[in-house]
Design a protein around this motif. Structure first.
Motif, PDB file in Angstrom:
ATOM      1  N   TRP A 156      39.639  32.271  15.246  1.00  0.00           N
ATOM      2  CA  TRP A 156      41.039  32.511  15.555  1.00  0.00           C
ATOM      3  C   TRP A 156      41.776  33.030  14.322  1.00  0.00           C
ATOM      4  CZ3 TRP A 156      43.303  27.943  18.918  1.00  0.00           C
ATOM      5  CH2 TRP A 156      42.620  27.921  20.144  1.00  0.00           C
ATOM      6  N   GLU A 157      42.752  33.877  14.569  1.00  0.00           N
ATOM      7  CA  GLU A 157      43.542  34.413  13.450  1.00  0.00           C
ATOM      8  C   GLU A 157      44.295  33.287  12.739  1.00  0.00           C
ATOM      9  OE1 GLU A 157      47.102  37.682  12.655  1.00  0.00           O
ATOM     10  OE2 GLU A 157      46.108  37.566  14.613  1.00  0.00           O
ATOM     11  N   ASP A 158      44.857  32.362  13.506  1.00  0.00           N
ATOM     12  CA  ASP A 158      45.521  31.197  12.934  1.00  0.00           C
ATOM     13  C   ASP A 158      44.458  30.148  12.629  1.00  0.00           C
ATOM     14  OD1 ASP A 158      47.021  29.027  12.233  1.00  0.00           O
ATOM     15  OD2 ASP A 158      47.856  28.675  14.233  1.00  0.00           O
TER      16      ASP A 158
END
Length: 350
Positions: A156-158
């Motif tokens: 995930w990007e976060d």
């Protein structure tokens, strides 16, 4: 119209009135056999209103009915059914029904439509399931769920979610007595933290590791436990240097407290007393929210001082002052616990 009125009442915080109106709406729709009426969403809102009104039993029944009615709509309502079951499981866990909550969450994952769910919703289901399994002390199953979830969110990007899950996974492995896998999991958590810091959780994880090492291996692994606590302190210091927002008083106080416990288990009572006495002023920096952990630190200090070091009068005086403080800040249960310890320590002197 009754359904809309119930929504308005619920949004205005008039939960009890909303419950009554939703019941009337459902009764009217049932009376006329109107299949076009949105029964499932109304039962869901009835569940929310019942929970807000403090009737969690009624909320559980309403959400269960809502989930069943969403199921009848098939894949068109799979997201809604899963969302309702997440809320239902949360209520069940809050009512000390962790086993029922786990069963509800497992049913979501076992559903043939589970792959169609939004990845974040699916991740939330796995996270809640892992936590429910931990509450049931099914630590091996919990660890497996955490590890699956860590793999799922790793891209995930976060990355903050990955850090959080990696921390919980490493602790689940330790509680499951899978120490051969713990070190790799801890390194994964630290690596994730380096990319997306979660200061409070990382410090708490390292501190909990120290507690688990002592619980599992006793004083034989004292050096390892103290090294973990030192590592926790280093993470906290790094947060301060970075100007990060984190709970400084709680983390520093907790490290002193856990270090004192470790030293006491090893029979190093003078060092343990000095360490827990450092925890007290650290907690005092937190104001009113810190009064409860401060009282616990005083309890440990008095126990070491009175029972282990034989300084009963000093321990009694310490407890007397703490009891007065707890009563003044509105902590009657803490005051009672300290008073009971004071009585036992005073009785041991005679």
């Amino acid at each position: 119209m009754l359904g809309l009125l119930g929504q308005v009442l619920l949004q205005n915080g008039e939960a009890a009135q909303a419950v009554e109106v939703f019941h009337r709406a459902l009764a009217e729709a049932g009376r006329w056999g109107d299949d076009s009426y949105p029964f499932a969403p109304t039962y869901m809102m009835l569940g929310h209103a019942s929970a807000c009104a403090g009737d969690e039993g009624a909320a559980i029944r309403a959400l269960s009915e809502a989930a069943a009615r969403f199921d009848r709509k098939g894949r068109a309502a799979v997201e809604e059914a899963a969302q309702v079951r997440l809320q239902l499981a949360d209520l069940l866990r809050g009512n000390v029904r962790a086993a029922d909550a786990v069963a509800v969450l497992e049913s979501v994952l076992l559903d043939a439509a589970a792959p169609d769910l939004d990845e974040r919703m699916l991740a939330q289901v796995r996270l809640d399931l892992a936590r429910g399994l931990s509450e049931l002390e099914e630590h091996r199953d919990a660890a497996e769920e955490y590890l699956r979830l860590a793999d799922a969110v790793a891209g995930w990007e976060d990355q903050s979610t990955h850090t959080m899950v990696a921390c919980e996974a490493s602790l689940a492995l330790a509680r499951a007595d899978r120490w051969e896998a713990v070190e790799a999991a801890r390194e994964r958590a630290l690596a994730a933290h380096a990319k997306a810091p979660q200061w409070d959780q990382m410090v708490g994880t390292l501190r909990e590791f120290a507690k688990l090492v002592i619980r599992e291996h006793g004083s034989d692994r004292m050096d390892a436990a103290l090294a973990l606590l030192a590592e926790a302190d280093a993470v906290g210091e790094a947060a301060e240097r970075a100007g990060a927002s984190y709970n400084s008083w709680f983390l520093r106080g907790g490290s002193h407290y856990e270090r004192a416990r470790c030293l006491a288990i090893a029979g190093r009572f003078e060092e343990a007393l000095a360490e827990v006495e450092r925890a007290v002023p650290a907690y005092e920096e937190g104001g009113r929210p810190a009064e409860s952990p401060r009282a616990e630190a005083v309890r440990l200090a008095a126990l070491i001082e009175g029972a282990d070091l034989g300084r009963t009068q000093a321990a009694v005086a310490r407890l007397t002052a703490a009891i007065t403080r707890c009563q003044a800040v509105g902590l009657p249960e803490a005051a009672e616990i300290l008073a009971d310890l004071r009585q036992r320590i005073a009785a041991s002197e005679s």
